[in-house]
Design a protein around this motif. Structure first.
Motif, PDB file in Angstrom:
ATOM      1  N   ALA A 156       0.733  -1.286   0.054  1.00 28.79           N
ATOM      2  CA  ALA A 156      -0.187  -0.029  -0.148  1.00 28.79           C
ATOM      3  C   ALA A 156       0.719   1.119   0.105  1.00 28.79           C
ATOM      4  O   ALA A 156       0.401   2.350  -0.523  1.00 28.79           O
ATOM      5  N   ASP A 157       1.935   1.052   0.476  1.00 28.07           N
ATOM      6  CA  ASP A 157       2.861   2.400   0.649  1.00 28.07           C
ATOM      7  C   ASP A 157       3.756   2.666  -0.840  1.00 28.07           C
ATOM      8  O   ASP A 157       4.590   3.457  -0.948  1.00 28.07           O
ATOM      9  N   GLY A 159       9.529   8.018  -9.326  1.00 29.30           N
ATOM     10  CA  GLY A 159       9.930   6.922  -8.218  1.00 29.30           C
ATOM     11  C   GLY A 159       9.576   5.773  -8.497  1.00 29.30           C
ATOM     12  O   GLY A 159      10.084   5.134  -7.435  1.00 29.30           O
ATOM     13  N   ALA A 160       8.816   5.320  -9.493  1.00 27.14           N
ATOM     14  CA  ALA A 160       8.381   3.964  -9.405  1.00 27.14           C
ATOM     15  C   ALA A 160       9.390   3.085  -9.960  1.00 27.14           C
ATOM     16  O   ALA A 160      10.141   3.389 -10.494  1.00 27.14           O
ATOM     17  N   ARG A 208      -1.031   3.847  -5.845  1.00 27.21           N
ATOM     18  CA  ARG A 208      -1.744   4.913  -6.151  1.00 27.21           C
ATOM     19  C   ARG A 208      -2.039   4.684  -7.689  1.00 27.21           C
ATOM     20  O   ARG A 208      -3.077   5.544  -8.201  1.00 27.21           O
ATOM     21  N   TYR A 209      -0.973   4.283  -8.510  1.00 29.24           N
ATOM     22  CA  TYR A 209      -0.989   4.373  -9.815  1.00 29.24           C
ATOM     23  C   TYR A 209      -0.961   2.811 -10.420  1.00 29.24           C
ATOM     24  O   TYR A 209       0.281   2.820 -11.178  1.00 29.24           O
TER      25      TYR A 209
END
Length: 275
Positions: A63-64, A121-122, A69-70
């Motif tokens: 989740a973090d 950052g992914a 989120r994407y």
């Protein structure tokens, strides 16, 4: 990793056929227009920011993780009640894309659509082969990878291995989780090496289902590396893995072929990779 020299101009069917047979990968620059790409970007960003669970979002990271989120969207073309679905279905059957695919492999059916956000950052995605997942037989799949943003070394542009389309689809090793959000890693055979693509919005990369490809993390602080991806299979294919059915004809009609059985190159029970 060297920079790609795989580009061709649109409309040269003979060059597409020859280059694809030789390298298993072709980049066609400027195939889609800026206004079209702007509409794609806006629709998918609105979808992910308002209801990311509606479009086959893949729950595959903690989740973090920014990718929670994407998340990548799987098969938005099946959701024609949504704007992103209508866009995906329209572009999957767009003549400009199908003309290149047909020049490379002959008439095809659409098998899959995906959207990757790859925010700043992914993590990237380890080198892999697409037909490991699709399991099209006796033919293989072909990808049409559409750049929605400028893609370069900093934001994790795709790397491909020309010539690796002559490899068999192999069982992956374990990837480095610090670099890749997926767990499977395929190494090209000795003598083959990756090139980094350099793409602008609207450029499209086409590559063979056995071609080894992947990408490093997005190391920028403020640039996405979004992409809309389609997979196709030749009409001569007689089976494909169940999640990719039904297929889509050039006229938009749904088509069903046989379901692939068995566990693929890793045998039954392998869970080391996802797509």
């Amino acid at each position: 990793m060297t920079t790609s020299t795989l580009s061709l101009a649109p409309g040269d069917g003979a060059a597409v056929r020859d280059r694809y047979a030789r390298d298993g990968v072709i980049q066609v620059d400027g195939l889609l227009g800026a206004d079209e790409i702007d509409a794609v970007r806006a629709a998918f960003m609105t979808q992910v920011e308002t209801d990311r669970g509606a479009v086959g979002a893949v729950d595959e990271v903690p989740a973090d993780d920014i990718l929670a989120r994407y998340p990548r969207f799987m098969n938005p073309h099946r959701r024609t009640d949504l704007e992103v679905g209508r866009i995906a279905r329209r572009l999957m059957t767009d003549a400009r894309i199908l003309d290149v695919v047909t020049a490379a492999v002959g008439p095809v059916y659409g098998a899959q659509s995906m959207f990757y956000f790859k925010p700043p950052g992914a993590r990237g995605q380890a080198m892999h082969q697409d037909n490991y997942f699709l399991r099209a037989h006796p033919e293989t799949c072909i990808a049409a990878w559409i750049a929605v943003d400028r893609c370069d070394a900093a934001n994790g542009a795709l790397g491909v291995v020309p010539g690796s389309h002559t490899m068999e689809v192999v069982c992956p090793e374990e990837a480095d989780p610090a670099q890749s959000f997926t767990t499977g890693l395929v190494r090209p055979r000795e003598g083959l090496s990756a090139v980094r693509t350099d793409m602008r919005p609207g450029d499209v990369l086409f590559f063979h289902g056995s071609a080894v490809h992947g990408s490093p993390p997005n190391s920028t602080a403020d640039r996405f590396r979004r992409s809309l991806i389609f997979h196709y299979v030749p009409r001569s294919s007689v089976e494909i893995a169940r999640p990719y059915l039904p297929l889509i004809g050039a006229d938009g009609a749904e088509v069903t072929i046989g379901e692939a059985v068995g566990g693929g190159p890793c045998g039954d029970g392998w869970e080391g990779a996802s797509h």
